[in-house]
Write an enzyme that holds these catalytic residues in place. Structure first.
Site, short mmCIF file in Angstrom:
data_model
loop_
_atom_site.label_atom_id
_atom_site.label_comp_id
_atom_site.label_asym_id
_atom_site.label_seq_id
_atom_site.Cartn_x
_atom_site.Cartn_y
_atom_site.Cartn_z
N SER A 47 29.82 49.62 34.17
CA SER A 47 28.76 50.45 33.55
C SER A 47 27.47 49.63 33.40
O SER A 47 27.10 49.28 32.28
CB SER A 47 29.24 51.03 32.22
OG SER A 47 29.87 50.09 31.39
N GLY B 242 30.71 44.89 31.30
CA GLY B 242 30.53 43.50 31.73
C GLY B 242 30.70 43.40 33.24
O GLY B 242 31.17 44.35 33.90
N1 LIG Z 1 30.30 47.16 44.95
C1 LIG Z 1 31.08 46.95 43.89
N2 LIG Z 1 30.53 46.50 42.72
C2 LIG Z 1 31.34 46.30 41.66
N3 LIG Z 1 32.68 46.52 41.63
C3 LIG Z 1 33.27 46.97 42.78
C4 LIG Z 1 32.50 47.18 43.94
N4 LIG Z 1 33.34 47.62 44.93
C5 LIG Z 1 34.58 47.68 44.40
N5 LIG Z 1 34.54 47.30 43.10
C6 LIG Z 1 35.72 47.37 42.21
O1 LIG Z 1 35.43 48.46 41.33
C7 LIG Z 1 35.58 48.07 39.98
C8 LIG Z 1 34.41 48.55 39.12
O2 LIG Z 1 34.45 49.94 38.98
P1 LIG Z 1 33.69 50.63 37.76
O3 LIG Z 1 34.08 52.06 37.79
O4 LIG Z 1 33.98 49.87 36.52
O5 LIG Z 1 32.15 50.45 38.14
S1 LIG Z 1 30.90 51.22 37.51
O6 LIG Z 1 31.09 51.28 36.05
O7 LIG Z 1 30.86 52.57 38.08
O8 LIG Z 1 29.72 50.42 37.89
C9 LIG Z 1 35.62 46.57 39.97
O9 LIG Z 1 36.59 46.23 38.98
P2 LIG Z 1 36.38 45.06 37.90
O10 LIG Z 1 36.45 43.79 38.70
O11 LIG Z 1 37.58 45.24 36.98
O12 LIG Z 1 35.08 45.25 37.18
C10 LIG Z 1 36.02 46.16 41.37
O13 LIG Z 1 37.43 45.97 41.46
#
Ligand SMILES: Nc1ncnc2c1ncn2[C@@H]1O[C@H](COP(=O)(O)OS(=O)(=O)O)[C@@H](OP(=O)(O)O)[C@H]1O
Ligand SMILES: Nc1ncnc2c1ncn2[C@@H]1O[C@H](COP(=O)(O)OP(=O)(O)O)[C@@H](O)[C@H]1O
EC number: 2.7.1.25
Length: 211
Positions: A108, A34
């Site tokens: 993801s 999500g």
């Molecule tokens: N550019 C960018 N886009 C989205 N998220 C960002 C970005 N930079 C840092 N963060 C932080 O990284 C968390 C998401 O990491 P993930 O490993 O779940 O991402 S992914 O599955 O590889 O797309 C995400 O955590 P969540 O807010 O818990 O989703 C953010 O804290």
């Protein structure tokens, strides 16, 4: 130069059925996908806490934590996100093979990579959860202030703003966190997942141990 890899994987003398029997549970990967701020970590933490206190051997892998260690060399380009998800899938597979229930909370964003996770793990022990929340609501929550930074152009490739998110085509479970309370969403997850963790074929597992 010959590029053949000289690798010879061995097979453990402890079989999977024996591990399951010793853990008294069906290992399973529960994968929450999500947008940032949709509620993945909140629900995964609550689910881990609940399952642990029900006696399950469970462990949570979460995006920000994995990116502080295993994936600390990776950023948020499409290539790096795919590599992040691939690494997590392989790590989770080892944990499942050891008998654990594993919860994964990662944005993801790509359907193809989530399907790859399912292939690596095996469809019979994989549950995909879509933590569905509108971008507008996630941005309103902005729990970490990241959306505001992304809108100001201070973060590249931000999911939903400057990088895509592909909703799952056929999630096993879906929660709508912009309309449900945390308790309601958690209740849906528990109802769907807990029955999948009860040990199947106990008799054959025991037979394997004594043979
Ligand atoms: N550019 C960018 N886009 C989205 N998220 C960002 C970005 N930079 C840092 N963060 C932080 O990284 C968390 C998401 O990491 P993930 O490993 O779940 O991402 S992914 O599955 O590889 O797309 C995400 O955590 P969540 O807010 O818990 O989703 C953010 O804290
Ligand atoms: N039904 C719900 N499920 C999960 N979180 C919810 C729900 N309703 C409201 N929230 C709130 O949404 C926010 C989600 O943040 P977080 O769990 O960090 O999201 P993510 O891990 O996806 O980035 C939290 O502040 C949480 O209290």
């Amino acid at each position: 130069m010959n590029n053949k890899k000289h690798i010879y994987p061995f097979h453990s003398q402890v079989c999977y059925e024996q591990r399951k029997s010793s853990m008294q549970q069906e290992p399973r990967l529960v994968w929450l996908t999500g947008l940032s701020g949709s509620g993945k970590s909140t629900l995964a933490l609550r689910l881990e806490h609940y399952l642990f206190h029900q006696g399950y051997k469970v462990y949570l892998l979460d995006g920000d934590n994995i990116r502080s260690g295993l994936s600390k060399d990776l950023g948020f380009s499409e290539k790096d996100r795919k590599e992040n998800v691939r690494r997590v899938a392989e790590a989770a597979k080892l944990m499942l093979d050891a008998g654990l229930v594993v919860l994964c909370a990662f944005i993801s964003p790509y359907e193809a990579e989530r399907q790859l996770v399912k292939e690596v793990i095996g469809k019979d022990r994989f549950t995909q959860v879509y933590v569905n929340c509108s971008l507008a609501e996630c941005e309103k929550r902005d729990t970490k202030g990241l959306y505001a930074k992304a809108r100001r152009g201070e973060i590249d490739h931000f999911t939903g703003i400057s990088s895509p998110y592909e909703p799952p085509l056929a999630p096993d479970v879906e929660v709508a966190t912009d309309t449900e309370s945390i308790e309601e969403s958690l209740g849906k997850l528990i109802a769907a997942i807990e029955p999948q963790l009860s040990l199947q074929n106990e008799a054959s597992a025991v037979a394997n141990i004594v043979s």
